[in-house]
Design an enzyme around this catalytic site. Structure first.
Site, PDB file in Angstrom:
ATOM      1  N   ARG A 196      42.157  48.878  44.264  1.00 33.45           N
ATOM      2  CA  ARG A 196      41.945  48.811  42.818  1.00 33.45           C
ATOM      3  C   ARG A 196      40.476  48.496  42.545  1.00 33.45           C
ATOM      4  NH1 ARG A 196      47.282  47.707  40.657  1.00 33.45           N
ATOM      5  NH2 ARG A 196      48.570  49.143  41.885  1.00 33.45           N
ATOM      6  N   GLU A 233      39.110  47.603  39.829  1.00 35.32           N
ATOM      7  CA  GLU A 233      38.962  46.806  38.618  1.00 35.32           C
ATOM      8  C   GLU A 233      37.909  45.711  38.815  1.00 35.32           C
ATOM      9  OE1 GLU A 233      43.460  46.704  36.877  1.00 35.32           O
ATOM     10  OE2 GLU A 233      43.134  45.766  38.815  1.00 35.32           O
ATOM     11  N   ARG A 250      43.622  35.778  40.959  1.00 36.39           N
ATOM     12  CA  ARG A 250      44.784  36.505  41.484  1.00 36.39           C
ATOM     13  C   ARG A 250      44.555  38.006  41.697  1.00 36.39           C
ATOM     14  NH1 ARG A 250      49.296  37.027  36.659  1.00 36.39           N
ATOM     15  NH2 ARG A 250      48.019  38.075  35.114  1.00 36.39           N
ATOM     16  N   HIS A 251      43.313  38.469  41.570  1.00 37.41           N
ATOM     17  CA  HIS A 251      43.034  39.895  41.731  1.00 37.41           C
ATOM     18  C   HIS A 251      42.145  40.162  42.949  1.00 37.41           C
ATOM     19  CE1 HIS A 251      44.283  40.079  37.427  1.00 37.41           C
ATOM     20  NE2 HIS A 251      44.756  41.246  37.816  1.00 37.41           N
ATOM     21  N   GLU A 287      52.993  37.110  37.141  1.00 37.58           N
ATOM     22  CA  GLU A 287      53.653  38.370  37.503  1.00 37.58           C
ATOM     23  C   GLU A 287      53.333  38.755  38.937  1.00 37.58           C
ATOM     24  OE1 GLU A 287      53.191  42.412  38.491  1.00 37.58           O
ATOM     25  OE2 GLU A 287      51.642  41.811  37.061  1.00 37.58           O
ATOM     26  N   SER A 304      56.045  44.794  39.595  1.00 41.77           N
ATOM     27  CA  SER A 304      56.302  45.742  38.510  1.00 41.77           C
ATOM     28  C   SER A 304      57.233  46.810  39.055  1.00 41.77           C
ATOM     29  CB  SER A 304      55.005  46.391  38.024  1.00 41.77           C
ATOM     30  OG  SER A 304      54.256  45.481  37.252  1.00 41.77           O
ATOM     31  N   ARG A 344      49.918  38.045  46.904  1.00 39.09           N
ATOM     32  CA  ARG A 344      50.316  37.313  45.702  1.00 39.09           C
ATOM     33  C   ARG A 344      51.644  36.601  45.895  1.00 39.09           C
ATOM     34  NH1 ARG A 344      49.529  39.985  39.771  1.00 39.09           N
ATOM     35  NH2 ARG A 344      47.455  40.303  40.664  1.00 39.09           N
TER      36      ARG A 344
END
Length: 543
Positions: free
Chosen positions: A315, A317, A323-324, A466, A469, A517
């Site tokens: 990712r 991002e 948490r990323h 979270e 998903s 996670r």
């Protein structure tokens, strides 16, 4: 030292140490290497094997540095090795041979010294004391000349002391008869394992007494990860991570799932959006896969029925959060649905309950090790996982005074607050929130039959964050094309994916979860970098 005293605690996610220039770091490294060479040269020259009168030590063959050529797979001796973790009272008076790192070297006198030898998560105290025809003063001198973290072979007799041993996992001692250094660590390590293993409680006590302890910051830890990983908490963390992956595989295989491996080099975005790592693939534009989503669905179309994958996910991002990560290990599942997407939720429910049960039952030593450095409350979960609709979750927040925009996403603060509300009302840290608005889900998510503004989708939460998903997927090419275009995806880049649904595709659904996670939240750690062996975030590409 590249760390700070306890009086200046480091913020979460930041390095508590001052920045060291590359030039200074190289200079320090050269000095350390020179000192190590001098130390090795002295040992090789027989300095430790000489008596005070200059005579050779008749016991010199019982200790010393092992020449490199002796450990180049020269021969198989047939000697029996004992794991440090297996040393116990039942081995009293037995001679054992162990290998480990010299964690502590404590001279007592010219005739006595203690070594604490560590192997993985286990430590044992080794006693080197002058004894006629067994241990000489030069032997003791050699033991005290070792640098911390040097790899040593110890042969000795197991003994059981009268009093409990503080500071080691094993409650026996090894009376050393032979001691050989396999590989010397540099004398001045960039971080000390004792410092890296300290708990916040230790720092708080030190502040009260005025004692100055060294705090090793996160960036320093990651810069010298090979050292940092040696702490008991880190050893435990990645053993627990291994068990999470093991149970994930074992459980799904027991439910007739097939393990697959999908490509990570793809021609178009797998999730939509701009957060992709783009690259040139032999003249063609390509990117790293954001998930195995499209390919695990194609595997279902290929007739596999139920599939799972454990693999890297990328990712791009710019998320500078606790948490990323830009690269993480994805645990992905896809399966045929007979009637309702709750069949997927049922798998999530039973899989994670089995996982949590296994960790509590079989990983007590590891959990205790983490708890000593990073205290946490055991995860609360129900044997039948709680399920709430998205609207029910929004209503709970609204009643507690938190307003969420209609059809709006939950931000981190709202997620955590909902987690606290669920804990108070239902006594669980683990729950499923389902039936999310269409605008919040990827293009391939199946809309609800009774209201197309909602979807047959769900998220799963641990401790208010979270982790999963999932959803039923669209399996008709017409609707899939329509949704992709609505989400701004160039349909040409996913044409082979859409075409796979033109040949007959069963209803299906699945979910994805990040391995790091899961471990972070199960152990209530404050940063995902603690659960990534060599983390990759927007600012870190090494080591």
């Amino acid at each position: 030292m590249s760390s700070e005293p306890a009086s200046a605690p480091a913020p979460a996610g930041e390095d508590g140490a001052g920045t060291i220039s590359k030039k200074q770091a190289k200079k320090e490294a050269k000095k350390a290497e020179k000192a190590a060479r001098q130390q090795e040269s002295a040992a090789t020259a027989g300095g430790a094997a000489q008596t005070d009168s200059g005579e050779s030590d008749p016991l010199a063959g019982s200790y010393g540095d092992i020449p490199v050529e002796e450990i180049q797979s020269k021969a198989v001796s047939g000697r029996e090795w004992t794991e440090v973790g297996d040393l116990e009272a039942g081995l009293a008076d037995r001679t054992v041979l162990i290998r480990g790192a010299a964690q502590v070297i404590r001279p007592v006198s010219k005739k006595m010294a203690f070594l604490v030898v560590r192997q993985s998560m286990s430590t044992v105290q080794c006693v080197v004391v002058v004894s006629k025809d067994l241990v000489s003063p030069q032997f003791v001198k050699f033991a005290t000349s070792l640098s911390k973290e040097s790899i040593v072979d110890v042969e000795g007799v197991v003994s059981v002391p009268k009093d409990p041993i503080k500071g080691t996992t094993q409650q026996v001692e090894v009376q050393v008869r032979k001691l050989y250094c396999v590989n010397r660590a540099i004398p001045n390590l960039p971080i000390n394992i004792e410092d890296a293993a300290r708990s916040e409680t230790e720092f708080e006590k030190a502040e009260l007494t005025g004692e100055q302890l060294v705090r090793v910051g996160q960036d320093t830890r990651l810069n010298y990860r090979a050292l940092d990983l040696r702490t008991p908490a880190n050893q435990a963390t990645f053993r627990i991570q291994c068990q999470v992956e093991h149970i994930f595989r074992e459980f799904l295989l027991s439910k007739e799932f097939v393990g697959i491996h999908t490509p990570k080099l793809i021609s178009g975005s797998s999730e939509g959006g701009a957060a992709v790592f783009k690259l040139d693939y032999k003249g063609q534009p390509a990117c790293l896969a954001q998930s195995p989503q499209l390919y695990k669905q194609m595997a279902i179309c290929g007739g596999f029925g139920r599939v799972f994958e454990v693999g890297s996910v990328f990712r791009a991002e710019d998320s500078y959060t606790h948490r990323h990560l830009c690269e993480f290990v994805g645990l992905d599942v896809e399966m045929e649905i007979k009637e309702h997407y709750f069949e997927v939720c049922d798998i999530v429910d039973s899989l994670f309950v089995a996982m949590f049960d296994h960790l509590h039952k079989n990983c007590k030593k590891e959990l205790d090790a983490i708890n000593r450095q990073y205290p946490f409350e055991p995860l609360k979960y129900l044997q039948k996982t709680l399920r709430l609709t998205y609207d029910e979750g929004i209503q709970m927040l609204k009643e507690a005074g938190t307003e969420i925009e209609p059809m709006g996403d939950l931000n981190t603060e709202a997620e955590k607050k909902l987690g606290r509300l669920v804990r108070q009302k239902y006594d669980t840290d683990f729950y499923i929130l389902y039936r999310y608005p269409l605008a919040l889900r990827p293009f391939y998510t199946m809309p609800c039959h009774d209201n197309p503004a909602y979807t047959n989708s769900f998220d799963v939460f641990i401790r208010g964050e979270e982790i999963i998903s999932g959803a039923q997927r669209i399996h008709t090419p017409e609707l899939l094309t329509k949704r992709a275009e609505a989400c701004g995806i160039d349909v040409k880049t996913i044409s082979t994916y859409i075409d796979s649904f033109r040949y007959g595709a069963p209803p299906h659904g699945g979910f994805g979860v990040g391995l790091e996670r899961v471990v972070m939240l199960f152990c209530a750690l404050n940063n995902i970098r603690k659960t990534s062996l060599f983390p990759r975030d927007p600012q870190r590409l090494v080591p």
